[in-house]
Scaffold this motif. Sequence first.
Motif, PDB file in Angstrom:
ATOM      1  N   MET A   1      56.523  35.678  57.297  1.00  0.00           N
ATOM      2  CA  MET A   1      57.716  35.919  56.506  1.00  0.00           C
ATOM      3  C   MET A   1      57.588  35.285  55.117  1.00  0.00           C
ATOM      4  N   GLN A   2      56.979  34.090  55.079  1.00  0.00           N
ATOM      5  CA  GLN A   2      56.823  33.399  53.794  1.00  0.00           C
ATOM      6  C   GLN A   2      55.934  34.202  52.850  1.00  0.00           C
ATOM      7  N   SER A   3      54.927  34.874  53.399  1.00  0.00           N
ATOM      8  CA  SER A   3      54.035  35.669  52.542  1.00  0.00           C
ATOM      9  C   SER A   3      54.791  36.832  51.897  1.00  0.00           C
ATOM     10  N   VAL A   4      55.744  37.418  52.627  1.00  0.00           N
ATOM     11  CA  VAL A   4      56.560  38.504  52.075  1.00  0.00           C
ATOM     12  C   VAL A   4      57.392  37.965  50.904  1.00  0.00           C
ATOM     13  N   LEU A   5      57.992  36.774  51.098  1.00  0.00           N
ATOM     14  CA  LEU A   5      58.801  36.172  50.039  1.00  0.00           C
ATOM     15  C   LEU A   5      57.942  35.846  48.817  1.00  0.00           C
ATOM     16  N   ASP A   6      56.780  35.227  49.060  1.00  0.00           N
ATOM     17  CA  ASP A   6      55.901  34.853  47.945  1.00  0.00           C
ATOM     18  C   ASP A   6      55.415  36.084  47.190  1.00  0.00           C
ATOM     19  N   ASP A   7      55.051  37.119  47.946  1.00  0.00           N
ATOM     20  CA  ASP A   7      54.557  38.352  47.332  1.00  0.00           C
ATOM     21  C   ASP A   7      55.645  38.996  46.465  1.00  0.00           C
ATOM     22  N   SER A   8      56.880  39.056  46.997  1.00  0.00           N
ATOM     23  CA  SER A   8      57.944  39.697  46.215  1.00  0.00           C
ATOM     24  C   SER A   8      58.289  38.858  44.987  1.00  0.00           C
ATOM     25  N   ARG A   9      58.268  37.517  45.113  1.00  0.00           N
ATOM     26  CA  ARG A   9      58.532  36.663  43.949  1.00  0.00           C
ATOM     27  C   ARG A   9      57.463  36.905  42.879  1.00  0.00           C
ATOM     28  N   GLN A  10      56.205  36.993  43.312  1.00  0.00           N
ATOM     29  CA  GLN A  10      55.091  37.229  42.384  1.00  0.00           C
ATOM     30  C   GLN A  10      55.271  38.561  41.649  1.00  0.00           C
ATOM     31  N   ARG A  11      55.599  39.609  42.406  1.00  0.00           N
ATOM     32  CA  ARG A  11      55.740  40.934  41.805  1.00  0.00           C
ATOM     33  C   ARG A  11      56.924  40.973  40.836  1.00  0.00           C
ATOM     34  N   MET A  12      58.014  40.279  41.180  1.00  0.00           N
ATOM     35  CA  MET A  12      59.173  40.260  40.284  1.00  0.00           C
ATOM     36  C   MET A  12      58.848  39.501  39.000  1.00  0.00           C
ATOM     37  N   LYS A  13      58.058  38.436  39.118  1.00  0.00           N
ATOM     38  CA  LYS A  13      57.671  37.686  37.912  1.00  0.00           C
ATOM     39  C   LYS A  13      56.780  38.544  37.014  1.00  0.00           C
ATOM     40  N   LYS A  14      55.966  39.405  37.635  1.00  0.00           N
ATOM     41  CA  LYS A  14      55.138  40.330  36.829  1.00  0.00           C
ATOM     42  C   LYS A  14      56.031  41.312  36.080  1.00  0.00           C
ATOM     43  N   ALA A  15      57.090  41.777  36.728  1.00  0.00           N
ATOM     44  CA  ALA A  15      58.031  42.693  36.065  1.00  0.00           C
ATOM     45  C   ALA A  15      58.689  41.985  34.882  1.00  0.00           C
ATOM     46  N   LEU A  16      59.022  40.693  35.061  1.00  0.00           N
ATOM     47  CA  LEU A  16      59.615  39.907  33.986  1.00  0.00           C
ATOM     48  C   LEU A  16      58.621  39.717  32.838  1.00  0.00           C
ATOM     49  N   ALA A  17      57.354  39.489  33.185  1.00  0.00           N
ATOM     50  CA  ALA A  17      56.315  39.333  32.151  1.00  0.00           C
ATOM     51  C   ALA A  17      56.137  40.643  31.375  1.00  0.00           C
ATOM     52  N   ALA A  18      56.217  41.765  32.077  1.00  0.00           N
ATOM     53  CA  ALA A  18      56.107  43.067  31.414  1.00  0.00           C
ATOM     54  C   ALA A  18      57.279  43.264  30.450  1.00  0.00           C
ATOM     55  N   LEU A  19      58.465  42.790  30.849  1.00  0.00           N
ATOM     56  CA  LEU A  19      59.640  42.878  29.974  1.00  0.00           C
ATOM     57  C   LEU A  19      59.403  42.059  28.701  1.00  0.00           C
ATOM     58  N   GLU A  20      58.887  40.843  28.861  1.00  0.00           N
ATOM     59  CA  GLU A  20      58.605  39.991  27.692  1.00  0.00           C
ATOM     60  C   GLU A  20      57.595  40.683  26.772  1.00  0.00           C
ATOM     61  N   HIS A  21      56.597  41.325  27.371  1.00  0.00           N
ATOM     62  CA  HIS A  21      55.580  42.040  26.580  1.00  0.00           C
ATOM     63  C   HIS A  21      56.221  43.194  25.806  1.00  0.00           C
ATOM     64  N   ASP A  22      57.121  43.923  26.470  1.00  0.00           N
ATOM     65  CA  ASP A  22      57.826  45.023  25.788  1.00  0.00           C
ATOM     66  C   ASP A  22      58.684  44.495  24.648  1.00  0.00           C
ATOM     67  N   PHE A  23      59.345  43.354  24.881  1.00  0.00           N
ATOM     68  CA  PHE A  23      60.173  42.750  23.838  1.00  0.00           C
ATOM     69  C   PHE A  23      59.327  42.347  22.633  1.00  0.00           C
ATOM     70  N   ALA A  24      58.115  41.883  22.869  1.00  0.00           N
ATOM     71  CA  ALA A  24      57.250  41.449  21.764  1.00  0.00           C
ATOM     72  C   ALA A  24      56.918  42.622  20.838  1.00  0.00           C
ATOM     73  N   LYS A  25      56.884  43.827  21.401  1.00  0.00           N
ATOM     74  CA  LYS A  25      56.567  45.010  20.593  1.00  0.00           C
ATOM     75  C   LYS A  25      57.756  45.471  19.751  1.00  0.00           C
ATOM     76  N   LEU A  26      58.970  45.044  20.121  1.00  0.00           N
ATOM     77  CA  LEU A  26      60.152  45.456  19.363  1.00  0.00           C
ATOM     78  C   LEU A  26      60.145  44.769  18.007  1.00  0.00           C
ATOM     79  N   ARG A  27      60.364  45.551  16.982  1.00  0.00           N
ATOM     80  CA  ARG A  27      60.314  45.022  15.625  1.00  0.00           C
ATOM     81  C   ARG A  27      61.608  44.315  15.280  1.00  0.00           C
ATOM     82  N   THR A  28      61.472  43.059  14.889  1.00  0.00           N
ATOM     83  CA  THR A  28      62.626  42.332  14.350  1.00  0.00           C
ATOM     84  C   THR A  28      62.339  42.155  12.867  1.00  0.00           C
ATOM     85  N   GLY A  29      63.064  41.309  12.200  1.00  0.00           N
ATOM     86  CA  GLY A  29      62.832  41.096  10.776  1.00  0.00           C
ATOM     87  C   GLY A  29      61.527  40.363  10.485  1.00  0.00           C
TER      88      GLY A  29
END
Length: 184
Positions: A1-29
């Motif tokens: 059960m712990q492996s399922v939790l760890d795996d899902s936490r890892q995958r969600m953190k990757k989704a968050l990292a992808a969001l940060e990467h997308d934000f970096a591409k957005l042009r600000t001033g």
Amino acid sequence: MQSVLDDSRQRMKKALAALEHDFAKLRTGRATPSLVEDISVDYYGTPTPLKQIASISVPESRSLTIQPWDRGAFSAIEKAIMKSDLGLTPVNDGKIIRINIPPLTEERRKDLVKVAKKYTEDCRVAMRNIRRDANDQLKKLQKDKAITEDDLRTGQADIQKITDDLIAEADKALDAKEKEVMEL
């Protein structure tokens, strides 16, 4: 059960990292190399990311300089920047390519905030899908008698907490990006 939790936490953190990467591409001033580094340049017939054929630097807060390693790549880089939907105009002086980043209009800022919100919603959807997969895995474990019904409920509560925490992080990142885009 712990492996399922760890795996899902890892995958969600990757989704968050992808969001940060997308934000970096957005042009600000401000100028950042991440604004142009992933632009695809037709380099001798092969689409190549700009960061692989040139060095990108930020001499001032509102300008970028691009120094291609191959003199033959100047025109291809200029074309690629013009074709990108960033609204930037490259200036080639024969040695380097300069890009001045104009201040954003109010309308363009609002459009960028909408794009940021879309990226965040995509991230939330990805996290919910990961949560659903994890819950399905836990139900399968319970069906196979690997865990008890109480373990199943505990696991589902843990996964929900992980999901809530990481979605809150994504929302915090959106708020910060929104402030950054809207500031003059």
